[in-house]
Design a protein around this motif. Structure first.
Motif, PDB file in Angstrom:
ATOM      1  N   LEU A  67      10.042   0.179   9.176  1.00  0.00           N
ATOM      2  CA  LEU A  67      10.777  -0.232   7.980  1.00  0.00           C
ATOM      3  C   LEU A  67       9.723  -0.498   6.904  1.00  0.00           C
ATOM      4  CD1 LEU A  67      13.198  -2.727   9.744  1.00  0.00           C
ATOM      5  CD2 LEU A  67      13.890  -0.562   8.731  1.00  0.00           C
ATOM      6  N   GLU A  68       9.559   0.450   6.002  1.00  0.00           N
ATOM      7  CA  GLU A  68       8.560   0.333   4.931  1.00  0.00           C
ATOM      8  C   GLU A  68       9.215  -0.416   3.772  1.00  0.00           C
ATOM      9  OE1 GLU A  68       5.889   0.014   2.546  1.00  0.00           O
ATOM     10  OE2 GLU A  68       5.100   1.354   4.084  1.00  0.00           O
ATOM     11  N   LEU A  69       8.743  -1.644   3.534  1.00  0.00           N
ATOM     12  CA  LEU A  69       9.388  -2.503   2.533  1.00  0.00           C
ATOM     13  C   LEU A  69       8.478  -2.846   1.363  1.00  0.00           C
ATOM     14  CD1 LEU A  69      11.343  -5.012   4.842  1.00  0.00           C
ATOM     15  CD2 LEU A  69      12.062  -2.779   3.989  1.00  0.00           C
ATOM     16  N   SER A  70       7.412  -2.075   1.155  1.00  0.00           N
ATOM     17  CA  SER A  70       6.464  -2.408   0.088  1.00  0.00           C
ATOM     18  C   SER A  70       7.106  -2.346  -1.302  1.00  0.00           C
ATOM     19  CB  SER A  70       5.237  -1.497   0.149  1.00  0.00           C
ATOM     20  OG  SER A  70       5.614  -0.142   0.032  1.00  0.00           O
ATOM     21  N   GLU A  71       8.202  -1.583  -1.438  1.00  0.00           N
ATOM     22  CA  GLU A  71       8.871  -1.491  -2.739  1.00  0.00           C
ATOM     23  C   GLU A  71      10.086  -2.410  -2.836  1.00  0.00           C
ATOM     24  OE1 GLU A  71       9.511   2.699  -3.888  1.00  0.00           O
ATOM     25  OE2 GLU A  71       7.925   3.171  -2.472  1.00  0.00           O
ATOM     26  N   VAL A  72      10.260  -3.262  -1.841  1.00  0.00           N
ATOM     27  CA  VAL A  72      11.357  -4.234  -1.890  1.00  0.00           C
ATOM     28  C   VAL A  72      10.840  -5.478  -2.609  1.00  0.00           C
ATOM     29  CG1 VAL A  72      12.844  -5.742  -0.494  1.00  0.00           C
ATOM     30  CG2 VAL A  72      12.510  -3.347   0.158  1.00  0.00           C
ATOM     31  N   THR A  73      11.551  -5.880  -3.657  1.00  0.00           N
ATOM     32  CA  THR A  73      11.085  -6.997  -4.486  1.00  0.00           C
ATOM     33  C   THR A  73      11.667  -8.331  -4.054  1.00  0.00           C
ATOM     34  OG1 THR A  73      12.878  -6.526  -6.038  1.00  0.00           O
ATOM     35  CG2 THR A  73      10.721  -5.565  -6.525  1.00  0.00           C
ATOM     36  N   ARG A 111      11.039  -1.901  19.228  1.00  0.00           N
ATOM     37  CA  ARG A 111      10.735  -2.867  18.177  1.00  0.00           C
ATOM     38  C   ARG A 111      10.787  -2.229  16.800  1.00  0.00           C
ATOM     39  NH1 ARG A 111       5.528  -1.307  19.763  1.00  0.00           N
ATOM     40  NH2 ARG A 111       4.047  -1.129  18.044  1.00  0.00           N
ATOM     41  N   PHE A 112      10.998  -3.091  15.813  1.00  0.00           N
ATOM     42  CA  PHE A 112      10.878  -2.699  14.412  1.00  0.00           C
ATOM     43  C   PHE A 112       9.463  -3.038  13.971  1.00  0.00           C
ATOM     44  CE2 PHE A 112      15.599  -3.760  13.659  1.00  0.00           C
ATOM     45  CZ  PHE A 112      15.986  -2.432  13.732  1.00  0.00           C
ATOM     46  N   VAL A 113       8.837  -2.137  13.225  1.00  0.00           N
ATOM     47  CA  VAL A 113       7.581  -2.465  12.563  1.00  0.00           C
ATOM     48  C   VAL A 113       7.917  -2.561  11.076  1.00  0.00           C
ATOM     49  CG1 VAL A 113       5.230  -1.748  11.992  1.00  0.00           C
ATOM     50  CG2 VAL A 113       6.133  -1.367  14.302  1.00  0.00           C
ATOM     51  N   VAL A 114       7.825  -3.777  10.544  1.00  0.00           N
ATOM     52  CA  VAL A 114       8.162  -4.039   9.153  1.00  0.00           C
ATOM     53  C   VAL A 114       6.864  -3.991   8.354  1.00  0.00           C
ATOM     54  CG1 VAL A 114       9.217  -5.685   7.567  1.00  0.00           C
ATOM     55  CG2 VAL A 114      10.095  -5.477   9.896  1.00  0.00           C
ATOM     56  N   ARG A 115       6.739  -2.988   7.492  1.00  0.00           N
ATOM     57  CA  ARG A 115       5.497  -2.780   6.747  1.00  0.00           C
ATOM     58  C   ARG A 115       5.565  -3.358   5.342  1.00  0.00           C
ATOM     59  NH1 ARG A 115       1.939  -0.210   9.298  1.00  0.00           N
ATOM     60  NH2 ARG A 115       2.437   1.121  11.049  1.00  0.00           N
ATOM     61  N   ARG A 116       4.562  -4.154   5.020  1.00  0.00           N
ATOM     62  CA  ARG A 116       4.388  -4.745   3.693  1.00  0.00           C
ATOM     63  C   ARG A 116       5.665  -5.335   3.089  1.00  0.00           C
ATOM     64  NH1 ARG A 116       0.933   0.118   1.167  1.00  0.00           N
ATOM     65  NH2 ARG A 116       2.523   1.219   2.297  1.00  0.00           N
ATOM     66  N   PRO A 117       6.308  -6.260   3.817  1.00  0.00           N
ATOM     67  CA  PRO A 117       7.518  -6.875   3.272  1.00  0.00           C
ATOM     68  C   PRO A 117       7.170  -7.919   2.215  1.00  0.00           C
ATOM     69  CG  PRO A 117       6.957  -7.930   5.325  1.00  0.00           C
ATOM     70  CD  PRO A 117       5.965  -6.791   5.133  1.00  0.00           C
ATOM     71  N   PRO A 118       8.155  -8.321   1.393  1.00  0.00           N
ATOM     72  CA  PRO A 118       7.897  -9.422   0.460  1.00  0.00           C
ATOM     73  C   PRO A 118       7.559 -10.685   1.255  1.00  0.00           C
ATOM     74  CG  PRO A 118      10.113  -8.495   0.134  1.00  0.00           C
ATOM     75  CD  PRO A 118       9.513  -7.821   1.324  1.00  0.00           C
ATOM     76  N   PRO A 119       6.688 -11.555   0.720  1.00  0.00           N
ATOM     77  CA  PRO A 119       6.274 -12.768   1.445  1.00  0.00           C
ATOM     78  C   PRO A 119       7.450 -13.630   1.910  1.00  0.00           C
ATOM     79  CG  PRO A 119       4.957 -12.485  -0.547  1.00  0.00           C
ATOM     80  CD  PRO A 119       6.013 -11.421  -0.583  1.00  0.00           C
ATOM     81  N   ALA A 120       8.532 -13.666   1.139  1.00  0.00           N
ATOM     82  CA  ALA A 120       9.686 -14.500   1.497  1.00  0.00           C
ATOM     83  C   ALA A 120      10.275 -14.071   2.839  1.00  0.00           C
ATOM     84  CB  ALA A 120      10.750 -14.434   0.409  1.00  0.00           C
ATOM     85  N   LEU A 121      10.272 -12.781   3.119  1.00  0.00           N
ATOM     86  CA  LEU A 121      10.836 -12.299   4.380  1.00  0.00           C
ATOM     87  C   LEU A 121      10.041 -12.875   5.552  1.00  0.00           C
ATOM     88  CD1 LEU A 121      12.359  -8.989   5.338  1.00  0.00           C
ATOM     89  CD2 LEU A 121      10.452  -9.749   6.709  1.00  0.00           C
ATOM     90  N   CYS A 122       8.722 -12.855   5.430  1.00  0.00           N
ATOM     91  CA  CYS A 122       7.863 -13.395   6.502  1.00  0.00           C
ATOM     92  C   CYS A 122       8.112 -14.890   6.691  1.00  0.00           C
ATOM     93  CB  CYS A 122       6.396 -13.146   6.182  1.00  0.00           C
ATOM     94  SG  CYS A 122       6.010 -11.400   5.984  1.00  0.00           S
ATOM     95  N   ARG A 123       8.216 -15.613   5.575  1.00  0.00           N
ATOM     96  CA  ARG A 123       8.450 -17.068   5.663  1.00  0.00           C
ATOM     97  C   ARG A 123       9.772 -17.375   6.338  1.00  0.00           C
ATOM     98  NH1 ARG A 123       6.282 -17.082   0.436  1.00  0.00           N
ATOM     99  NH2 ARG A 123       8.344 -17.261  -0.521  1.00  0.00           N
ATOM    100  N   ILE A 132      10.236  -7.743  16.355  1.00  0.00           N
ATOM    101  CA  ILE A 132       9.830  -7.458  14.979  1.00  0.00           C
ATOM    102  C   ILE A 132       8.335  -7.672  14.867  1.00  0.00           C
ATOM    103  CG2 ILE A 132      10.005  -8.095  12.535  1.00  0.00           C
ATOM    104  CD1 ILE A 132      12.849  -8.960  12.993  1.00  0.00           C
ATOM    105  N   GLU A 133       7.643  -6.620  14.451  1.00  0.00           N
ATOM    106  CA  GLU A 133       6.201  -6.715  14.210  1.00  0.00           C
ATOM    107  C   GLU A 133       6.002  -6.528  12.702  1.00  0.00           C
ATOM    108  OE1 GLU A 133       2.507  -3.659  14.709  1.00  0.00           O
ATOM    109  OE2 GLU A 133       3.881  -3.811  16.403  1.00  0.00           O
ATOM    110  N   VAL A 134       5.317  -7.485  12.069  1.00  0.00           N
ATOM    111  CA  VAL A 134       5.051  -7.373  10.635  1.00  0.00           C
ATOM    112  C   VAL A 134       3.653  -6.823  10.428  1.00  0.00           C
ATOM    113  CG1 VAL A 134       4.826  -8.631   8.456  1.00  0.00           C
ATOM    114  CG2 VAL A 134       6.645  -9.245  10.048  1.00  0.00           C
TER     115      VAL A 134
END
Length: 109
Positions: A52-58, A80-92, A104-106
């Motif tokens: 899941l490439e999320l680098s363009e998700v704001t 597993r899902f590999v979540v790439r470059r998500p917005p910081p809020a998603l990680c928090r 889920i692997e970030v």
């Protein structure tokens, strides 16, 4: 001046050269249906690793993160899902509400 009356949008398209999708835009109330459909598709595809490439998700709201966690919970053994470059809020939000979710692997790269 910014236009505050625009409707938030989310586009999800296949990832070039890999199994997964690239999302761009906002994951919020107006776009939950699109996001949940993309996650359902990911669960159905049966790939061991789904990107899941999320680098363009704001922006991702708590419900959007919850949908991701719920979909990850339906992946089944060894997937597993590999979540790439998500917005910081998603990680928090993931760390706060779903700590140690092994499906889920970030990846920040």
């Amino acid at each position: 001046m910014e236009d505050h009356h625009r409707t938030p949008s989310l586009t999800v398209r296949p990832l070039e050269g890999g199994r997964g999708v690239r999302a761009a835009g906002e994951i919020g109330l107006a776009t939950h249906t699109i996001w949940e459909r993309a996650l359902e598709q990911a669960v159905r595809e049966g790939e061991a690793v789904y990107q899941l490439e999320l680098s363009e998700v704001t922006f991702v709201d708590v419900a959007g993160t919850g949908a991701l966690a719920a979909a990850a919970g339906r992946l089944g053994e060894g997937r597993r899902f590999v979540v790439r470059r998500p917005p910081p809020a998603l990680c928090r939000v993931l760390e706060t509400f779903w700590p140690g979710l092994s499906t889920i692997e970030v990846s920040m790269s």
